[in-house]
Design a protein around this motif. Structure first.
Motif, PDB file in Angstrom:
ATOM      1  N   ARG A 168       0.833  -1.209   0.000  1.00  0.00           N
ATOM      2  CA  ARG A 168       0.000   0.000   0.000  1.00  0.00           C
ATOM      3  C   ARG A 168       0.862   1.252   0.000  1.00  0.00           C
ATOM      4  N   SER A 169       2.088   1.133   0.549  1.00  0.00           N
ATOM      5  CA  SER A 169       2.959   2.317   0.583  1.00  0.00           C
ATOM      6  C   SER A 169       3.259   2.810  -0.832  1.00  0.00           C
ATOM      7  N   ARG A 170       3.286   1.889  -1.808  1.00  0.00           N
ATOM      8  CA  ARG A 170       3.512   2.294  -3.202  1.00  0.00           C
ATOM      9  C   ARG A 170       2.331   3.118  -3.712  1.00  0.00           C
ATOM     10  N   ILE A 171       1.138   2.683  -3.319  1.00  0.00           N
ATOM     11  CA  ILE A 171      -0.061   3.419  -3.741  1.00  0.00           C
ATOM     12  C   ILE A 171      -0.024   4.825  -3.130  1.00  0.00           C
ATOM     13  N   ARG A 172       0.341   4.872  -1.840  1.00  0.00           N
ATOM     14  CA  ARG A 172       0.432   6.183  -1.185  1.00  0.00           C
ATOM     15  C   ARG A 172       1.453   7.058  -1.878  1.00  0.00           C
ATOM     16  N   TRP A 173       2.575   6.464  -2.298  1.00  0.00           N
ATOM     17  CA  TRP A 173       3.640   7.213  -2.970  1.00  0.00           C
ATOM     18  C   TRP A 173       3.124   7.820  -4.282  1.00  0.00           C
ATOM     19  N   VAL A 174       2.354   7.039  -5.037  1.00  0.00           N
ATOM     20  CA  VAL A 174       1.802   7.565  -6.299  1.00  0.00           C
ATOM     21  C   VAL A 174       0.861   8.729  -5.998  1.00  0.00           C
ATOM     22  N   TRP A 175       0.014   8.553  -4.981  1.00  0.00           N
ATOM     23  CA  TRP A 175      -0.916   9.638  -4.646  1.00  0.00           C
ATOM     24  C   TRP A 175      -0.172  10.886  -4.185  1.00  0.00           C
ATOM     25  N   GLN A 176       0.901  10.681  -3.417  1.00  0.00           N
ATOM     26  CA  GLN A 176       1.693  11.851  -2.979  1.00  0.00           C
ATOM     27  C   GLN A 176       2.246  12.604  -4.182  1.00  0.00           C
ATOM     28  N   MET A 177       2.743  11.827  -5.166  1.00  0.00           N
ATOM     29  CA  MET A 177       3.295  12.450  -6.370  1.00  0.00           C
ATOM     30  C   MET A 177       2.218  13.183  -7.154  1.00  0.00           C
ATOM     31  N   MET A 178       1.022  12.598  -7.194  1.00  0.00           N
ATOM     32  CA  MET A 178      -0.053  13.140  -8.024  1.00  0.00           C
ATOM     33  C   MET A 178      -0.845  14.236  -7.310  1.00  0.00           C
ATOM     34  N   LEU A 179      -0.601  14.398  -6.018  1.00  0.00           N
ATOM     35  CA  LEU A 179      -1.423  15.313  -5.220  1.00  0.00           C
ATOM     36  C   LEU A 179      -1.469  16.742  -5.794  1.00  0.00           C
TER      37      LEU A 179
ATOM     38  N   VAL B 157     -11.157  15.589 -15.055  1.00  0.00           N
ATOM     39  CA  VAL B 157      -9.859  15.718 -15.746  1.00  0.00           C
ATOM     40  C   VAL B 157      -8.722  15.329 -14.797  1.00  0.00           C
ATOM     41  N   ALA B 158      -8.788  15.808 -13.549  1.00  0.00           N
ATOM     42  CA  ALA B 158      -7.723  15.483 -12.590  1.00  0.00           C
ATOM     43  C   ALA B 158      -7.672  13.977 -12.333  1.00  0.00           C
ATOM     44  N   LEU B 159      -8.847  13.368 -12.140  1.00  0.00           N
ATOM     45  CA  LEU B 159      -8.864  11.931 -11.842  1.00  0.00           C
ATOM     46  C   LEU B 159      -8.472  11.108 -13.075  1.00  0.00           C
ATOM     47  N   ARG B 160      -8.724  11.667 -14.273  1.00  0.00           N
ATOM     48  CA  ARG B 160      -8.275  10.965 -15.487  1.00  0.00           C
ATOM     49  C   ARG B 160      -6.746  10.857 -15.488  1.00  0.00           C
ATOM     50  N   ILE B 161      -6.087  11.958 -15.118  1.00  0.00           N
ATOM     51  CA  ILE B 161      -4.609  11.936 -15.090  1.00  0.00           C
ATOM     52  C   ILE B 161      -4.125  10.954 -14.015  1.00  0.00           C
ATOM     53  N   ASP B 162      -4.813  10.956 -12.872  1.00  0.00           N
ATOM     54  CA  ASP B 162      -4.447  10.000 -11.812  1.00  0.00           C
ATOM     55  C   ASP B 162      -4.616   8.559 -12.303  1.00  0.00           C
ATOM     56  N   ALA B 163      -5.759   8.307 -12.984  1.00  0.00           N
ATOM     57  CA  ALA B 163      -6.027   6.949 -13.472  1.00  0.00           C
ATOM     58  C   ALA B 163      -4.978   6.531 -14.510  1.00  0.00           C
ATOM     59  N   LEU B 164      -4.598   7.486 -15.397  1.00  0.00           N
ATOM     60  CA  LEU B 164      -3.544   7.184 -16.379  1.00  0.00           C
ATOM     61  C   LEU B 164      -2.246   6.820 -15.668  1.00  0.00           C
ATOM     62  N   ALA B 165      -1.923   7.615 -14.643  1.00  0.00           N
ATOM     63  CA  ALA B 165      -0.684   7.349 -13.899  1.00  0.00           C
ATOM     64  C   ALA B 165      -0.731   5.956 -13.282  1.00  0.00           C
ATOM     65  N   PHE B 166      -1.851   5.610 -12.664  1.00  0.00           N
ATOM     66  CA  PHE B 166      -1.956   4.297 -12.018  1.00  0.00           C
ATOM     67  C   PHE B 166      -1.839   3.162 -13.037  1.00  0.00           C
ATOM     68  N   CYS B 167      -2.404   3.368 -14.249  1.00  0.00           N
ATOM     69  CA  CYS B 167      -2.285   2.325 -15.277  1.00  0.00           C
ATOM     70  C   CYS B 167      -0.816   2.093 -15.636  1.00  0.00           C
TER      71      CYS B 167
END
Lengths: 282, 265
Positions: free
Chosen positions: B61-72, B112-122
């Motif tokens: 889960r820490s990886r997921i948190r890291w992505v969210w921190q980057m995308m915040l 639009v913001a969540l689209r970029i987040d979803a792209l990043a997660f993919c």
């Protein structure tokens, strides 16, 4: 083993715990007092918590639990730039510090951050150039100097802040022996004029030759703390921390059955003991 | 959390075992679908799906948190800017001089913001579950010249490294009494200049060392290479690939034939 503190304490560490993220405990309950004008080696294998510990002294890391006091003030309430007045931290990699167009500018960067007037900044810069023998490179871009010189510039850049406490994180890594001794001589002079020195290192020859006190960390805890001569006498515990003594210490220990003191730390110590021993013989 | 070495997380999971080309196909199809759709619920569903895939592959889960921190910053800034510059139509919730905020603009900004987040997660699904050698190999097997594949792999490989180096340089400059936390945005941006310059110098030096290291290990552009580990698609990989293609084709058809997922809400 606890080290007797004679001078007033400048650093007090109480039950310090630190965890990276939620998962990686790096420090697990450190209690420690460092006195003014101490010269302390912080040693231990990779990952034992040395750098994590010293990063608490200038506030780069804040305790997960416990507290760190510098001159009696909790670092939790002070910013890194405030603590930089008192604690100078020299990073392991000089390239993380150097960015200016000339060495002179590099050395004046810190004092300017302290808000000092131009005359004082200039005085400190010129004094540091002289102290570290960098006058010939004053107008050179530090980024293109050789590694040894970049290392010196990075120490000099912290020296111009005039901190009372110097934290040196593996300052001699990558230096040849002559450059190492040159740098350590300068550090030794800082200690002589009253600075407190904390040296993080893997080089046991430096610990034996320069540090009167040694602190051994193992898995985030203090394994040994005391006068270097006593710490180096704890062979079993040192082995547990993967620390190998300098050859001269091992040789002295092996010669102890022949009447040579087994706690010699340097070649000079051993040579002196041998000379005395040979002089005693009929 | 330290991410100084690699994005790849070594695990034994269905996602890790899946052929890297199929994962790349997933990234390409997901990118196309996310760009074709604008619906907030679709974006939320895509994010939920991406999280489920990552967790099912036992990536921490820490990886997921890291992505969210980057995308915040992006996740916060885009909706804020969107409502200012794209007021949209309909009833205004708030208006002052040129500023007019409507419910539609808020929903669009979020989408639009969540689209970029979803792209990043993919992309991170692919990078967290594919080691560097396999990643390069998959690109090469798809027809990319080896040198290009290596460039892509190195670029991904050094993202977390430079992220870590940036943090170290900021610490080193703060240790010299540089205050990065005081003042307004302009003052703070100026305060970061020493960090950026040191970062560029470090990046250039790293690039030089890396190129020398590659040469020292006999790397030569255009040279014929053999491969120690080649990719072999299993029947299950082909089935997943076919399923992805059919599913994506269906969604594209729904989108362009009936406009499903086109509206923000």
């Amino acid at each position: 083993m606890e080290f007797p503190v004679t001078h007033p304490p400048c650093i007090q560490v109480e039950n310090l715990h630190y965890t990276y993220g939620d998962e990686v405990p790096a420090l697990r309950g450190i209690d420690l007092t460092i006195a003014d004008n101490d010269f302390v080696a912080i040693i231990g294998q990779n990952g034992s918590g040395k750098t994590t510990l010293v990063k608490h002294f200038n506030g780069l890391l804040k305790p997960t639990r416990g507290r760190v006091l510098i001159d009696g003030v909790d670092t939790a309430h002070r910013s890194v730039s405030e603590l930089a007045h008192t604690v100078g931290y020299v990073f392991q990699n000089p390239d993380y510090q150097l960015f200016c167009a000339t060495t002179r500018e590099e050395l004046s960067f810190g004092p300017r951050n302290l808000g000092l007037d131009e005359a004082e900044v200039r005085a400190r810069t010129e004094e540091a150039l002289t102290y570290f023998g960098l006058q010939a490179f004053a107008e050179a871009p530090p980024a293109i100097l050789g590694y040894g010189l970049r290392r010196l510039v990075s120490v000099a850049a912290v020296y111009t802040l005039r901190p009372r406490i110097f934290v040196l994180d593996e300052p001699t890594a990558g230096l040849d022996w002559r450059a190492t001794l040159g740098l350590m001589a300068l550090v030794g002079r800082l200690h002589e004029v009253g600075h407190t020195i904390l040296l993080v290192t893997h080089d046991m020859r430096l610990v034996a030759g320069f540090c009167r006190r040694s602190l051994v960390l193992h898995e985030g805890r203090v394994l040994l703390d005391g006068p270097t001569r006593q710490v180096f006498g704890q062979a079993d515990l040192l082995q547990q921390a993967q620390i190998e003594l300098p050859q001269v210490c091992v040789l002295a220990r092996q010669l102890s059955s022949q009447g040579i003191p087994g706690d010699c730390l340097t070649v000079g110590d051993l040579a002196g003991s041998l000379a005395r021993r040979l002089g005693e013989r009929p | 959390m330290s991410l100084s070495f690699d994005l790849y997380v070594e695990r034994r999971s269905w996602l890790h075992r899946l052929d890297a080309r199929v994962k790349l196909l997933f990234v390409a199809l997901a990118t196309g679908l996310l760009l074709a759709m604008s619906n907030l619920w679709v974006m939320l569903a895509a994010l939920a799906g991406a999280h489920a895939v990552i967790l099912s592959a036992r990536i921490p889960r820490s990886r997921i948190r890291w992505v969210w921190q980057m995308m915040l910053p992006i996740t916060v800034l885009i909706p804020l800017l969107w409502v200012v510059f794209y007021p949209g139509e309909g009833r205004a919730l708030f208006s002052f001089w040129l500023l007019r905020i409507t419910p539609l603009s808020i929903v669009q900004g979020l989408a639009v913001a969540l689209r970029i987040d979803a792209l990043a997660f993919c992309f991170f699904i692919w990078l967290f579950s594919t080691d560097q050698a396999t990643l390069v190999r998959s690109l090469v097997r798809l027809g990319l010249p080896y040198e290009w594949g290596l460039v892509v792999a190195i670029a991904f490989r050094y993202l977390p490294t430079f992220y870590g180096v940036f943090g170290m340089i900021a610490e080193a400059q703060q240790a010299r009494a540089l205050d990065l936390s005081q003042g307004g945005p302009i003052r703070r941006a100026r305060a970061y200049l020493p960090v950026l310059v040191a970062m560029i110098i470090t990046a250039l030096r790293t690039t030089e060392h890396l190129s020398q290291a590659l040469e020292a290990r006999a790397f030569r552009p255009g040279a014929r290479r053999t491969s120690l580990k080649d990719l072999h698609a299993r029947p299950v990989d082909l089935a997943v690939g076919a399923g992805l293609l059919i599913g994506a084709a269906l969604l594209f058809w729904l989108r362009f034939r009936f406009g499903i997922g086109a509206l923000a809400l």
